[in-house]
Scaffold this motif. Structure first.
Motif, PDB file in Angstrom:
ATOM      1  N   ALA A 232       0.829  -1.206   0.000  1.00  0.00           N
ATOM      2  CA  ALA A 232       0.000   0.000   0.000  1.00  0.00           C
ATOM      3  C   ALA A 232       0.864   1.256   0.000  1.00  0.00           C
ATOM      4  CB  ALA A 232      -0.936  -0.008   1.210  1.00  0.00           C
ATOM      5  N   GLY A 233       1.956   1.239   0.782  1.00  0.00           N
ATOM      6  CA  GLY A 233       2.858   2.388   0.816  1.00  0.00           C
ATOM      7  C   GLY A 233       3.508   2.644  -0.533  1.00  0.00           C
ATOM      8  N   VAL A 234       3.920   1.577  -1.206  1.00  0.00           N
ATOM      9  CA  VAL A 234       4.531   1.727  -2.535  1.00  0.00           C
ATOM     10  C   VAL A 234       3.527   2.308  -3.530  1.00  0.00           C
ATOM     11  CG1 VAL A 234       5.536   0.476  -4.482  1.00  0.00           C
ATOM     12  CG2 VAL A 234       6.233  -0.095  -2.144  1.00  0.00           C
ATOM     13  N   LEU A 235       2.292   1.800  -3.490  1.00  0.00           N
ATOM     14  CA  LEU A 235       1.262   2.303  -4.396  1.00  0.00           C
ATOM     15  C   LEU A 235       0.958   3.778  -4.117  1.00  0.00           C
ATOM     16  CD1 LEU A 235      -1.221  -0.727  -4.468  1.00  0.00           C
ATOM     17  CD2 LEU A 235       0.402  -0.022  -6.252  1.00  0.00           C
ATOM     18  N   LEU A 236       0.936   4.157  -2.856  1.00  0.00           N
ATOM     19  CA  LEU A 236       0.683   5.555  -2.509  1.00  0.00           C
ATOM     20  C   LEU A 236       1.833   6.458  -2.958  1.00  0.00           C
ATOM     21  CD1 LEU A 236      -0.968   5.192   1.007  1.00  0.00           C
ATOM     22  CD2 LEU A 236      -2.024   6.170  -1.047  1.00  0.00           C
ATOM     23  N   LEU A 237       3.063   5.942  -2.922  1.00  0.00           N
ATOM     24  CA  LEU A 237       4.173   6.727  -3.456  1.00  0.00           C
ATOM     25  C   LEU A 237       4.000   6.956  -4.956  1.00  0.00           C
ATOM     26  CD1 LEU A 237       7.343   5.324  -1.626  1.00  0.00           C
ATOM     27  CD2 LEU A 237       6.232   7.541  -1.302  1.00  0.00           C
ATOM     28  N   ALA A 238       3.459   5.945  -5.652  1.00  0.00           N
ATOM     29  CA  ALA A 238       3.177   6.121  -7.081  1.00  0.00           C
ATOM     30  C   ALA A 238       2.104   7.194  -7.281  1.00  0.00           C
ATOM     31  CB  ALA A 238       2.735   4.796  -7.694  1.00  0.00           C
ATOM     32  N   VAL A 239       1.100   7.200  -6.392  1.00  0.00           N
ATOM     33  CA  VAL A 239       0.066   8.238  -6.457  1.00  0.00           C
ATOM     34  C   VAL A 239       0.686   9.620  -6.221  1.00  0.00           C
ATOM     35  CG1 VAL A 239      -2.029   9.128  -5.341  1.00  0.00           C
ATOM     36  CG2 VAL A 239      -1.780   6.670  -5.766  1.00  0.00           C
ATOM     37  N   PHE A 240       1.632   9.704  -5.285  1.00  0.00           N
ATOM     38  CA  PHE A 240       2.323  10.964  -5.005  1.00  0.00           C
ATOM     39  C   PHE A 240       3.044  11.475  -6.250  1.00  0.00           C
ATOM     40  CE2 PHE A 240       6.403  12.951  -3.698  1.00  0.00           C
ATOM     41  CZ  PHE A 240       5.885  14.122  -3.147  1.00  0.00           C
ATOM     42  N   VAL A 241       3.692  10.572  -6.980  1.00  0.00           N
ATOM     43  CA  VAL A 241       4.388  10.968  -8.210  1.00  0.00           C
ATOM     44  C   VAL A 241       3.393  11.548  -9.211  1.00  0.00           C
ATOM     45  CG1 VAL A 241       5.695  10.120 -10.193  1.00  0.00           C
ATOM     46  CG2 VAL A 241       6.276   9.331  -7.891  1.00  0.00           C
ATOM     47  N   VAL A 242       2.237  10.906  -9.337  1.00  0.00           N
ATOM     48  CA  VAL A 242       1.215  11.402 -10.261  1.00  0.00           C
ATOM     49  C   VAL A 242       0.743  12.795  -9.844  1.00  0.00           C
ATOM     50  CG1 VAL A 242      -1.123  11.024 -11.140  1.00  0.00           C
ATOM     51  CG2 VAL A 242       0.462   9.092 -10.914  1.00  0.00           C
ATOM     52  N   ILE A 243       0.509  12.987  -8.546  1.00  0.00           N
ATOM     53  CA  ILE A 243       0.072  14.294  -8.040  1.00  0.00           C
ATOM     54  C   ILE A 243       1.108  15.369  -8.358  1.00  0.00           C
ATOM     55  CG2 ILE A 243      -0.378  15.622  -5.938  1.00  0.00           C
ATOM     56  CD1 ILE A 243      -1.652  13.105  -4.759  1.00  0.00           C
ATOM     57  N   GLU A 244       2.369  15.050  -8.128  1.00  0.00           N
ATOM     58  CA  GLU A 244       3.420  16.038  -8.369  1.00  0.00           C
ATOM     59  C   GLU A 244       3.545  16.371  -9.851  1.00  0.00           C
ATOM     60  OE1 GLU A 244       5.181  17.432  -5.392  1.00  0.00           O
ATOM     61  OE2 GLU A 244       3.188  16.574  -5.101  1.00  0.00           O
ATOM     62  N   ARG A 245       3.362  15.395 -10.705  1.00  0.00           N
ATOM     63  CA  ARG A 245       3.468  15.636 -12.146  1.00  0.00           C
ATOM     64  C   ARG A 245       2.328  16.519 -12.662  1.00  0.00           C
ATOM     65  NH1 ARG A 245       6.790  12.450 -15.283  1.00  0.00           N
ATOM     66  NH2 ARG A 245       5.341  12.600 -17.032  1.00  0.00           N
ATOM     67  N   ARG A 246       1.175  16.440 -12.006  1.00  0.00           N
ATOM     68  CA  ARG A 246       0.012  17.197 -12.475  1.00  0.00           C
ATOM     69  C   ARG A 246      -0.162  18.535 -11.764  1.00  0.00           C
ATOM     70  NH1 ARG A 246      -4.715  12.526 -13.087  1.00  0.00           N
ATOM     71  NH2 ARG A 246      -3.676  11.331 -14.751  1.00  0.00           N
ATOM     72  N   SER A 247       0.557  18.736 -10.667  1.00  0.00           N
ATOM     73  CA  SER A 247       0.374  19.957  -9.881  1.00  0.00           C
ATOM     74  C   SER A 247       1.122  21.127 -10.514  1.00  0.00           C
ATOM     75  CB  SER A 247       0.885  19.724  -8.455  1.00  0.00           C
ATOM     76  OG  SER A 247       0.835  20.937  -7.706  1.00  0.00           O
ATOM     77  N   ASP A 248       0.532  22.337 -10.413  1.00  0.00           N
ATOM     78  CA  ASP A 248       1.238  23.529 -10.876  1.00  0.00           C
ATOM     79  C   ASP A 248       2.024  24.181  -9.745  1.00  0.00           C
ATOM     80  OD1 ASP A 248      -0.838  24.449  -9.363  1.00  0.00           O
ATOM     81  OD2 ASP A 248      -1.676  25.792 -10.883  1.00  0.00           O
ATOM     82  N   HIS A 249       2.002  23.579  -8.554  1.00  0.00           N
ATOM     83  CA  HIS A 249       2.796  24.064  -7.419  1.00  0.00           C
ATOM     84  C   HIS A 249       3.287  22.858  -6.594  1.00  0.00           C
ATOM     85  CE1 HIS A 249      -1.465  23.855  -6.363  1.00  0.00           C
ATOM     86  NE2 HIS A 249      -1.106  23.542  -5.143  1.00  0.00           N
ATOM     87  N   PRO A 250       4.045  21.955  -7.228  1.00  0.00           N
ATOM     88  CA  PRO A 250       4.422  20.707  -6.554  1.00  0.00           C
ATOM     89  C   PRO A 250       5.447  20.917  -5.446  1.00  0.00           C
ATOM     90  CG  PRO A 250       5.576  20.885  -8.643  1.00  0.00           C
ATOM     91  CD  PRO A 250       4.615  22.047  -8.580  1.00  0.00           C
ATOM     92  N   LEU A 251       5.370  20.046  -4.436  1.00  0.00           N
ATOM     93  CA  LEU A 251       6.418  20.024  -3.412  1.00  0.00           C
ATOM     94  C   LEU A 251       7.746  19.610  -4.026  1.00  0.00           C
ATOM     95  CD1 LEU A 251       4.804  18.261  -0.300  1.00  0.00           C
ATOM     96  CD2 LEU A 251       5.537  20.633  -0.470  1.00  0.00           C
ATOM     97  N   VAL A 252       7.707  18.616  -4.905  1.00  0.00           N
ATOM     98  CA  VAL A 252       8.905  18.092  -5.565  1.00  0.00           C
ATOM     99  C   VAL A 252       8.737  18.285  -7.070  1.00  0.00           C
ATOM    100  CG1 VAL A 252      10.374  16.082  -5.903  1.00  0.00           C
ATOM    101  CG2 VAL A 252       9.154  16.369  -3.734  1.00  0.00           C
ATOM    102  N   PRO A 253       9.302  19.355  -7.619  1.00  0.00           N
ATOM    103  CA  PRO A 253       9.145  19.600  -9.057  1.00  0.00           C
ATOM    104  C   PRO A 253       9.749  18.465  -9.884  1.00  0.00           C
ATOM    105  CG  PRO A 253       9.948  21.574  -7.937  1.00  0.00           C
ATOM    106  CD  PRO A 253      10.012  20.451  -6.946  1.00  0.00           C
ATOM    107  N   PRO A 254       8.953  17.767 -10.674  1.00  0.00           N
ATOM    108  CA  PRO A 254       9.489  16.647 -11.465  1.00  0.00           C
ATOM    109  C   PRO A 254      10.600  17.061 -12.415  1.00  0.00           C
ATOM    110  CG  PRO A 254       7.075  16.603 -11.427  1.00  0.00           C
ATOM    111  CD  PRO A 254       7.493  17.903 -10.829  1.00  0.00           C
ATOM    112  N   ALA A 255      10.607  18.330 -12.831  1.00  0.00           N
ATOM    113  CA  ALA A 255      11.624  18.789 -13.781  1.00  0.00           C
ATOM    114  C   ALA A 255      13.035  18.636 -13.227  1.00  0.00           C
ATOM    115  CB  ALA A 255      11.363  20.253 -14.160  1.00  0.00           C
ATOM    116  N   LEU A 256      13.181  18.646 -11.909  1.00  0.00           N
ATOM    117  CA  LEU A 256      14.509  18.485 -11.325  1.00  0.00           C
ATOM    118  C   LEU A 256      15.155  17.175 -11.763  1.00  0.00           C
ATOM    119  CD1 LEU A 256      13.949  19.662  -7.626  1.00  0.00           C
ATOM    120  CD2 LEU A 256      15.215  20.872  -9.404  1.00  0.00           C
ATOM    121  N   PHE A 257      14.341  16.144 -11.904  1.00  0.00           N
ATOM    122  CA  PHE A 257      14.882  14.814 -12.179  1.00  0.00           C
ATOM    123  C   PHE A 257      15.170  14.598 -13.665  1.00  0.00           C
ATOM    124  CE2 PHE A 257      12.866  14.497  -8.088  1.00  0.00           C
ATOM    125  CZ  PHE A 257      13.784  13.753  -7.359  1.00  0.00           C
ATOM    126  N   ARG A 258      14.970  15.634 -14.489  1.00  0.00           N
ATOM    127  CA  ARG A 258      15.432  15.543 -15.865  1.00  0.00           C
ATOM    128  C   ARG A 258      16.954  15.565 -15.930  1.00  0.00           C
ATOM    129  NH1 ARG A 258      11.203  20.099 -18.124  1.00  0.00           N
ATOM    130  NH2 ARG A 258       9.280  18.860 -17.858  1.00  0.00           N
TER     131      ARG A 258
END
Length: 491
Positions: A232-258
């Motif tokens: 369940a924790g792993v699946l929720l981390l996947a949900v967190f990634v989805v939230i961050e990718r779709r947010s316009d004010h993310p806690l963890v900007p996905p662009a950093l990991f480019r």
């Protein structure tokens, strides 16, 4: 207050600001350092087993890792001084609850609250220096902050061990209260308020909530060996990634990991700090339960690590600035792993100078080679305008790694149940150290294979880094203010 009106470091106001930030960060760091030393006494007094001690550490780390980025965003939006003061007051109240705990459940709950307060307090310390001290003096201010923090890190194990023997384990929590009172009074009277005018109008509350629940599920599942909760924790981390990718004010900007270098540096952080979390949880227990050390003696035993990092981290950072971080980031974990192999000599009739000190010294040399170059790799992999959030993300990764290691290692090593059998604990300690050796070598391999020269060379004189507390708290790449586009660190 405009930048032209900010106080100079040598002014009375500048000194008061530095005092508040140093004491504030020292309160949190001392607590992280000395709780490990108190664990055997806590276990005995509150009649708890290894799982209870795991939660004593992880209750704090869980909420700190989950909310530290949100705490930095709150400071930018609501006022850095305000959030810093709220965090300090909350930390003091939670510390009183920790010291007054009548059972392990109350202590763990208080530690959870302490972590929430720490997530408000920790980012604000350097943020106040960045926003409240004249730009011409910020390098010196950060240097003094780091130096005095190093002194706190060095005396923490000694002070904690002495307090535990003199007044019991509860004293290590109560000592936070007078320090917090001083911090609050100084901050309210002498530290100017500041905001980030470019801060997002909204906070990433969904992201913070989901990551907290995910890490909580993982921690419960690993400590209690419940695979469904881990899943369940792993699946929720996947949900967190989805939230961050779709947010316009993310806690963890996905662009950093480019950035491949930024991603590689964080993978190294994940492996290495998982090992460090396991080592500093179990080593103190091994020294007290197996070797028979007192709390004071076990605390003093690890001081060489801090002293080595104070002396050698800056030269290592300068070397990496010129030659790149790849070699020290690959060599450092290998040296640290060799130190752990030497520490396997600890036994019931251990001699400190022949069985403990050599491993401590080699381990400390490894950390000294690693931490500052890791800081440089993280900041050098992203544009200067993203340095603040990049350091904050790396800090959160380190704390998460430590959280999961403390949760998982005892079960993997066969350390469970009571703490009354030194032979069984010693056997499990050996297994756990070999796992940590594997994690360190994995970090070294990742660094050797994935790291390449950074996009730009960071100014190591202005790196927001506190390497001396890395062993206890992660790399301490404290997320200072969120830098505006085109703004350089220290402006």
């Amino acid at each position: 207050m405009t930048s032209a009106e900010l106080p100079r470091l040598r002014s009375a106001t500048g000194r008061w600001i530095l005092l508040a930030t140093i004491l504030g960060s020292s309160v949190a760091m001392l607590d992280a350092t000395v709780v490990n030393i108190a664990l055997p006494r806590i276990g005995s007094d509150l009649h708890t087993d290894v799982a209870g001690l795991q939660w004593t550490l992880n209750g704090y780390t869980l909420t700190l890792a989950s909310f530290i980025l949100l705490g930095g965003s709150l400071g930018d939006k609501l006022g850095r001084r305000k959030v810093f003061v709220w965090g300090t007051i909350g930390f003091a109240i939670a510390s009183v609850l920790c010291g007054a705990a009548v059972n392990i459940e109350m202590l763990v709950l208080a530690r959870v609250l302490q972590g929430v307060a720490g997530a408000m307090l920790t980012p604000g310390s350097l943020a106040l220096i960045s926003s409240s001290i004249d730009a011409r003096d910020q390098g010196s201010a950060i240097g003094l902050w780091s130096g005095f923090g190093g002194v706190a890190g060095a005396i923490g194990p000694f002070l904690g061990g002495w307090l535990i023997e003199l007044a019991g384990w509860r004293s290590i929590f109560f000592i936070n209260v007078p320090l917090a009172v001083i911090v609050v009074l100084v901050a309210l009277r002498h530290v100017p308020e500041s905001h980030d005018p470019n801060a997002s109008a909204r906070l990433d509350i969904p992201g913070a909530f989901v990551v907290a629940v995910a890490l909580g599920a993982l921690t419960f599942g690993l400590i209690d060996e419940m695979p469904l909760l881990v899943l369940a924790g792993v699946l929720l981390l996947a949900v967190f990634v989805v939230i961050e990718r779709r947010s316009d004010h993310p806690l963890v900007p996905p662009a950093l990991f480019r950035s491949r270098v930024f991603t590689a540096a964080n993978l190294v952080t994940l492996a290495v700090y998982a090992a460090l979390g396991g080592v500093f949880f179990l080593l103190i227990l091994e020294l007290q339960l197996v070797a028979g050390y007192s709390p004071l003696r076990s605390g003093v035993a690890t001081i060489p690590v801090t002293l080595l990092m104070l002396v050698l981290s800056a030269p290592a950072g300068r070397w990496a600035q010129v030659h790149g971080p790849r070699i020290p980031m690959a060599l450092g974990p290998v040296l640290a792993a060799a130190g752990l192999v030497l520490l396997l000599r600890i036994s019931a009739d251990t001699n400190y100078f022949t069985d403990v000190l050599p491993g401590i010294v080699v381990f400390g040399l490894g950390l000294s080679a690693l931490v500052a170059p890791l800081t440089g790799a993280v900041l050098g992999a992203v544009p200067s305008s993203e340095a603040g959030i990049a350091s904050g993300v790396n800090n959160a990764v380190a704390r998460t790694a430590q959280l999961l290691a403390v949760a998982a290692l005892p079960g993997l090593a066969g350390i469970s149940g009571s703490l009354t059998d030194p032979v069984e604990f010693d056997r499990g300690f050996g297994v756990a150290m070999w796992i940590c050796v594997g994690l360190l070598l994995a970090g070294a391999l990742l660094a050797a294979v994935l790291l390449r020269p950074p996009r730009h060379v960071p100014d190591m004189d202005n790196v927001d880094c506190l390497p001396q507390c890395a062993a206890a708290s992660g790399p301490a790449l404290a997320p200072a203010k969120t830098l505006r586009p085109g703004e350089e660190p220290g402006e």
